[in-house]
Design a protein around this motif. Structure first.
Motif, PDB file in Angstrom:
ATOM      1  N   ASN A  30       0.840  -1.201   0.000  1.00 47.88           N
ATOM      2  CA  ASN A  30       0.000   0.000   0.000  1.00 47.88           C
ATOM      3  C   ASN A  30       0.876   1.253   0.000  1.00 47.88           C
ATOM      4  N   ARG A  31       1.994   1.219   0.716  1.00 48.94           N
ATOM      5  CA  ARG A  31       2.913   2.366   0.756  1.00 48.94           C
ATOM      6  C   ARG A  31       3.478   2.633  -0.644  1.00 48.94           C
ATOM      7  N   THR A  44      -7.803   4.346  -9.596  1.00 46.91           N
ATOM      8  CA  THR A  44      -7.989   2.933  -9.939  1.00 46.91           C
ATOM      9  C   THR A  44      -9.393   2.668 -10.481  1.00 46.91           C
ATOM     10  N   LEU A  45      -9.519   1.539 -11.126  1.00 48.79           N
ATOM     11  CA  LEU A  45     -10.807   1.121 -11.673  1.00 48.79           C
ATOM     12  C   LEU A  45     -11.876   1.068 -10.579  1.00 48.79           C
ATOM     13  N   ALA A  46     -11.529   0.577  -9.401  1.00 49.49           N
ATOM     14  CA  ALA A  46     -12.505   0.462  -8.306  1.00 49.49           C
ATOM     15  C   ALA A  46     -12.940   1.820  -7.766  1.00 49.49           C
ATOM     16  N   ASN A  93     -12.049  -0.066  -2.092  1.00 50.05           N
ATOM     17  CA  ASN A  93     -10.965   0.168  -3.051  1.00 50.05           C
ATOM     18  C   ASN A  93      -9.648   0.047  -2.304  1.00 50.05           C
ATOM     19  N   TRP A  94      -8.557   0.332  -2.956  1.00 45.65           N
ATOM     20  CA  TRP A  94      -7.256   0.119  -2.333  1.00 45.65           C
ATOM     21  C   TRP A  94      -7.061   0.972  -1.083  1.00 45.65           C
ATOM     22  N   VAL A 115      -6.868  -3.775  -6.938  1.00 43.20           N
ATOM     23  CA  VAL A 115      -6.328  -3.186  -8.156  1.00 43.20           C
ATOM     24  C   VAL A 115      -6.615  -4.133  -9.316  1.00 43.20           C
ATOM     25  N   ALA A 116      -7.065  -3.564 -10.410  1.00 44.35           N
ATOM     26  CA  ALA A 116      -7.348  -4.322 -11.619  1.00 44.35           C
ATOM     27  C   ALA A 116      -6.060  -4.456 -12.433  1.00 44.35           C
ATOM     28  N   PHE A 117      -6.098  -5.289 -13.448  1.00 47.55           N
ATOM     29  CA  PHE A 117      -4.933  -5.470 -14.318  1.00 47.55           C
ATOM     30  C   PHE A 117      -4.435  -4.130 -14.846  1.00 47.55           C
ATOM     31  N   GLU A 118      -5.351  -3.280 -15.305  1.00 47.66           N
ATOM     32  CA  GLU A 118      -4.924  -1.991 -15.868  1.00 47.66           C
ATOM     33  C   GLU A 118      -4.260  -1.117 -14.809  1.00 47.66           C
TER      34      GLU A 118
END
Length: 140
Positions: A30-31, A44-46, A93-94, A115-118
């Motif tokens: 996360n850092r 991010t996507l989320a 989300n993250w 996190v998604a692939f992208e």
């Protein structure tokens, strides 16, 4: 690589070769991901609004930034049904790994999630690396 005895999408089993490659020893924390987001403004996507045209007929309350969160079942469950241990959570989300009221407090050195692939590919480009291919990952 692959399998003829498990999931259909893993078939057919086959031989594959791979050239030399590098892979980080540790997962992205996360850092680490926070440094990337702060430097680039990446979302991010989320965390992004959902495009309703991609989900025709979906209930509007589900068309919000979200992710799925692991929820430990209270008892034994049918492992063939992922809904028994994954739950849709609006606002997960993250930054909020267990949902909108959660935080990264105490989790800065844990692997980044949601996190998604992208998203992973964008982080890899920023840090000057590449994501492993399927065959590299299988070998590793």
């Amino acid at each position: 690589m692959g399998s003829d005895q498990h999931y259909p999408e893993e078939a057919p089993a086959h031989f594959a070769t791979v050239d030399g490659f590098w892979m980080d020893r540790y997962a992205v924390t996360n850092r680490d991901f926070d440094r990337f987001v702060r430097a680039t403004g990446y979302v991010t996507l989320a965390e992004r609004p959902v495009d309703p045209s991609l989900y025709p007929g979906a209930r509007p309350e589900l068309l919000v930034p979200s992710s799925v969160v692991f929820v430990k079942p209270a008892a034994r469950v049918d492992l063939r049904n992922a809904y028994n241990w994954w739950s849709y959570v609006a606002g997960a989300n993250w930054r909020h790994p267990r949902g909108p009221k959660s935080s990264l407090q105490g989790l800065w050195d844990h692997p980044v999630v949601h996190v998604a692939f992208e998203d992973a590919a964008a982080y890899a480009r920023w840090i000057g690396k590449e994501l492993p291919t399927e065959v590299e990952w299988e070998l590793a």
